[in-house]
Write an enzyme that holds these catalytic residues in place. Structure first.
Site, PDB file in Angstrom:
ATOM      1  N   THR A 221       0.830  -1.216   0.000  1.00  0.00           N
ATOM      2  CA  THR A 221       0.000   0.000   0.000  1.00  0.00           C
ATOM      3  C   THR A 221       0.863   1.263   0.000  1.00  0.00           C
ATOM      4  OG1 THR A 221      -1.524   1.289   1.370  1.00  0.00           O
ATOM      5  CG2 THR A 221      -0.145  -0.269   2.529  1.00  0.00           C
ATOM      6  N   ASP A 222       0.288   2.351  -0.482  1.00  0.00           N
ATOM      7  CA  ASP A 222       1.006   3.636  -0.429  1.00  0.00           C
ATOM      8  C   ASP A 222       1.231   4.093   1.011  1.00  0.00           C
ATOM      9  OD1 ASP A 222      -1.648   4.299   0.172  1.00  0.00           O
ATOM     10  OD2 ASP A 222      -1.780   5.945  -1.272  1.00  0.00           O
ATOM     11  N   GLU A 223       0.436   3.542   1.952  1.00  0.00           N
ATOM     12  CA  GLU A 223       0.536   4.010   3.340  1.00  0.00           C
ATOM     13  C   GLU A 223       1.880   3.678   3.978  1.00  0.00           C
ATOM     14  OE1 GLU A 223      -2.789   3.555   5.874  1.00  0.00           O
ATOM     15  OE2 GLU A 223      -4.232   3.870   4.273  1.00  0.00           O
TER      16      GLU A 223
ATOM     17  N   TYR B  72      -1.639  -0.479  11.151  1.00  0.00           N
ATOM     18  CA  TYR B  72      -1.889  -1.135   9.857  1.00  0.00           C
ATOM     19  C   TYR B  72      -0.717  -0.915   8.909  1.00  0.00           C
ATOM     20  CZ  TYR B  72      -3.405  -1.444   4.988  1.00  0.00           C
ATOM     21  OH  TYR B  72      -3.454  -1.695   3.638  1.00  0.00           O
TER      22      TYR B  72
END
Ligand code: NAD
Ligand code: DAU
Length: 338
Positions: free
Chosen positions: A127-129, A152
């Protein structure tokens, strides 16, 4: 060729399994999913019959070595697409343990099996996160350091590091995709867009965190799935590839857009307490995948949002059933003191 898709009964997994079966007749899919609160067997109902001999479902936990090894014993797996995860940031803030178990330990179990059973390629859906948060300017590129801010995203970043270690140490053929916020059919109605559509349809308040000015880069799930398949087949070993939708929107603007499209009043908007550690902005530089693999997003946000609203209107029983189950208890707890 046999593809193991994990998490194939979740939002992106469902769309990916359906896309593979519909457009890649040379591929067979084995879907391994634990069916947590986010996994829904209804999403894949009828696929065994529609694609005889090409689709099978196994209920199981990616963090259980015996379960995972049994899958690889039963099927000769050529490619692993790992989507199984705990995926909701708010839930990770409430209780991180299961995120670490599935998103890190589960990946380690899958990686060990991929080595043991000599899988051709392992693709991790990240994910970009993992990159953290941006200010007003700039975009994430693949060479940035990882600076995750939620349990997360920290669990997803840990998995990315573990994959790097398996590539370097054991010469595993693995690739990573990092995508921005997805939307589209079958998304669990705890995430921003389906939550706002469902609440608006039921004339409930639309809870906007903080001042609503946080920015996400929205991509239609079909575009993400096509990118996953492009990286799986043509991505360079050991590389990570960003994907984004070229569609940066403030949350409040999306909420207003949804209300306008649904002819509902803005008085339904309720500003609520912000998410702790709330990342301000995500934006993706996806020039690498564009240059190397010729992938780019095809669905504009306006078109995609309209078709998504239409899907939730046409599939009301699907999300009503979800919202009347355990999820109701979560919703009441999560939004009680906001
Ligand atoms: P989701 O929560 O809708 O689905 C997750 C699926 O994984 C569910 O079907 C669930 O039952 C299954 N699962 C959970 N724990 C499991 C376990 N221990 N063993 C086997 N199956 C298990 O998630 P999603 O939004 O479809 O996300 C899929 C993947 O894509 C995740 O890895 C997520 O981190 C990543 N991702 C999501 C987005 C997004 O915007 N939704 C963006 C980028 C990356
Ligand atoms: O960027 C990719 C990530 O996108 C994925 O890795 C995650 O799995 C996925 O859940 C998603 O994370 P976000 O936290 O960005 O998505 P979410 O839909 O939870 O929130 C989007 C934005 O909307 C965020 O700024 C918080 C805000 N929000 C969310 C909810 C649920 C609200 O204002 N109100 C809400 O009720």
């Amino acid at each position: 060729m046999n593809v193991l898709v994990t998490g194939g009964c979740g939002f992106i997994g469902t769309n990916l399994v359906r896309l593979i079966l519909a457009e890649h007749p040379d591929l067979s899919v084995i879907n391994l999913d634990l069916l947590t609160y986010a996994g829904n067997l209804e999403n894949t109902a009828g696929l065994e019959e529609a694609y005889p001999g090409r689709y099978s479902f196994i209920r199981g936990d990616i963090a259980e070595p015996d379960v995972v090894n049994a899958v690889f014993e039963r099927h000769k797996i050529d490619l692993v697409l790992n989507l199984a995860a705990e995926s909701h940031v708010d839930r990770s803030i409430e209780a991180a343990g299961v995120f670490l178990r599935t998103n890190i330990m589960g990946v380690q179990v899958l990686l060990d099996a991929a080595l043991k059973y000599k899988v051709g390629r392992f693709l991790q859906v990240s994910t970009d996160e993992v990159y953290g948060s941006l200010g007003q300017d700039g975009r994430f590129t693949e060479d940035l350091p990882m600076k995750p801010n939620s349990p997360y995203s920290a669990s997803k970043a840990s998995a990315d590091l573990l994959i790097r270690a398996y590539i370097k140490t054991y010469r595993l053929d693995a690739v990573i995709t990092r995508c921005s916020n997805n939307y589209g059919p079958y998304q669990f109605p705890e995430k921003l867009i389906p939550l706002m559509i469902a609440n608006a349809l039921e004339d409930k308040e639309l809870p906007v965190y903080g001042d609503g000015r946080n920015v996400r880069d929205w991509i239609h799930v079909q575009d993400h799935c096509r990118g996953i398949l492009a990286v799986a087949s043509r991505g360079r070993t050991g590389e990570a590839y960003n994907m984004g939708g070229n569609a940066e929107w403030e949350n409040i603007a999306i909420v207003r857009e949804i209300l306008t499209a649904m002819r509902k009043p803005e008085t339904l908007i309720k500003y609520v307490k912000d998410r702790p550690g709330h990342d301000f902005r995500y934006a993706m530089d996806f020039s690498k995948i564009e240059r190397e693999l010729g992938w780019r997003p095809g669905v504009t946000f306006k078109e995609g949002l309209k078709s998504t609203i239409d899907w939730y209107l046409a599939n009301r029983p699907w999300w009503e059933r979800i919202r009347s189950g355990d999820y109701l208890e979560y919703y009441e707890r999560m939004y009680a003191d906001r």
